[in-house]
Design a protein around this motif. Structure first.
Motif, PDB file in Angstrom:
ATOM      1  N   LEU A 216       0.865  -1.170   0.000  1.00  0.00           N
ATOM      2  CA  LEU A 216       0.000   0.000   0.000  1.00  0.00           C
ATOM      3  C   LEU A 216       0.903   1.221   0.000  1.00  0.00           C
ATOM      4  CD1 LEU A 216      -3.015   0.869   0.152  1.00  0.00           C
ATOM      5  CD2 LEU A 216      -2.686   1.127   2.625  1.00  0.00           C
ATOM      6  N   LEU A 217       0.867   1.960  -1.101  1.00  0.00           N
ATOM      7  CA  LEU A 217       1.776   3.085  -1.290  1.00  0.00           C
ATOM      8  C   LEU A 217       1.001   4.379  -1.402  1.00  0.00           C
ATOM      9  CD1 LEU A 217       4.013   1.552  -4.111  1.00  0.00           C
ATOM     10  CD2 LEU A 217       4.470   1.506  -1.651  1.00  0.00           C
ATOM     11  N   SER A 218       1.466   5.414  -0.720  1.00  0.00           N
ATOM     12  CA  SER A 218       0.904   6.733  -0.972  1.00  0.00           C
ATOM     13  C   SER A 218       1.268   7.136  -2.391  1.00  0.00           C
ATOM     14  CB  SER A 218       1.433   7.754   0.043  1.00  0.00           C
ATOM     15  OG  SER A 218       2.843   7.849  -0.046  1.00  0.00           O
ATOM     16  N   GLU A 219       0.419   7.894  -3.030  1.00  0.00           N
ATOM     17  CA  GLU A 219       0.597   8.191  -4.447  1.00  0.00           C
ATOM     18  C   GLU A 219       1.930   8.878  -4.722  1.00  0.00           C
ATOM     19  OE1 GLU A 219      -2.852  10.354  -5.623  1.00  0.00           O
ATOM     20  OE2 GLU A 219      -4.225   8.679  -5.241  1.00  0.00           O
ATOM     21  N   GLU A 220       2.417   9.688  -3.788  1.00  0.00           N
ATOM     22  CA  GLU A 220       3.677  10.397  -4.012  1.00  0.00           C
ATOM     23  C   GLU A 220       4.903   9.492  -3.865  1.00  0.00           C
ATOM     24  OE1 GLU A 220       2.424  11.331   0.299  1.00  0.00           O
ATOM     25  OE2 GLU A 220       1.474  11.164  -1.676  1.00  0.00           O
TER      26      GLU A 220
END
Length: 260
Positions: A216-220
């Motif tokens: 799960l990655l933050s978009e940035e």
């Protein structure tokens, strides 16, 4: 908004979103009924009507085993999740999640609202990305053997016969210890990628995969994650690793309700 399901119809649930999201202007899994929403307990249920017989009984069992029937419907299910992701966080549900009526759906929403809302907050601004890898074990042994010779860890006799026997013995030892070496590699990889992630799940291994991880990655952080995987792949290529990154996906790996 979709009204109460008829006896020949079921309510197909794609997932939950926050109340400010709207239904994408596309048809549902059956390619006939439009997507709608139903709000309850602070959640937005994304739904459509489907023929009940398509998913239940003998016909339903036959359908889900029929790739020609299943594939286009699974793709339309995934398309709904993709369209919802553009608007904000979505709690996706598996293909074929059905309810007999809006009353039954509302009961589930009231029961699950706290848990689902907590997950929606957790995944806001994030995407799921998948990292898979395979390993050519023979190439790994070859590389580790060559590495051992170069470093001086291995030393072969001068005599050709003894040299061959010793080499085979060393290769067998490397093959026996390969799983331990692989486990150390995977731990190292995870340590490298850990600072970039918000959350992580290990997925079931299929076929010849040696890792299948969901991030799960933050978009940035997505671009940095992709670059780090590229760097890792370059370093480990000589050992026979092959990496594959796919995404973005709806956060299925981080949205799994526990049966009540």
């Amino acid at each position: 908004m979709i009204t109460e399901a008829q006896t020949t119809q079921a309510i197909y649930l794609y997932g939950f979103t926050l109340p400010n999201s709207v239904a994408p202007p596309i048809l549902g899994v059956d390619n006939q009924h439009p997507i709608g929403t139903h709000q309850c307990a602070g959640l937005n249920a994304v739904i459509s009507s489907v023929p009940l017989s398509d998913f239940t009984g003998e016909i339903g069992e036959t359908n889900v085993q029929n790739v020609a029937w299943l594939t286009p419907r699974a793709c339309r299910h995934a398309l709904v999740a993709d369209r919802l992701m553009v608007q904000g966080p979505v709690y996706p549900l598996p293909f074929g999640t059905l309810f007999s009526s809006l009353i039954a759906l509302e009961q589930e929403m009231q029961c699950r609202s706290i848990e689902v809302l907590e997950v929606l907050r957790h995944i806001t601004g994030c995407q799921e990305w998948s990292l898979e890898a395979t390993l050519d074990r023979k190439q790994a042994v070859d590389s580790l053997f060559a590495e051992g010779l170069h470093s001086g860890r291995f030393c072969l006799p001068e005599a050709a016969g003894r040299r061959h026997l010793e080499e085979q013995k060393l290769r067998r030892t490397l093959a026996t210890e390969l799983n331990d070496w692989l486990a150390q590699c995977l731990t190292s990889l995870q340590d490298e990628l850990h600072p970039l992630m918000r959350d992580f799940r290990s997925r079931r291994l299929l076929d010849d995969k040696v890792l299948h991880w969901a991030y799960l990655l933050s978009e940035e952080k997505v671009a940095a994650f992709q670059q780090q995987v590229t760097n890792i792949a370059d370093r480990y290529e000589t050992y026979g690793f092959s990496f594959r990154v796919t995404g973005p996906w709806a956060a299925y790996s981080f949205c799994q309700l526990v049966a009540s």
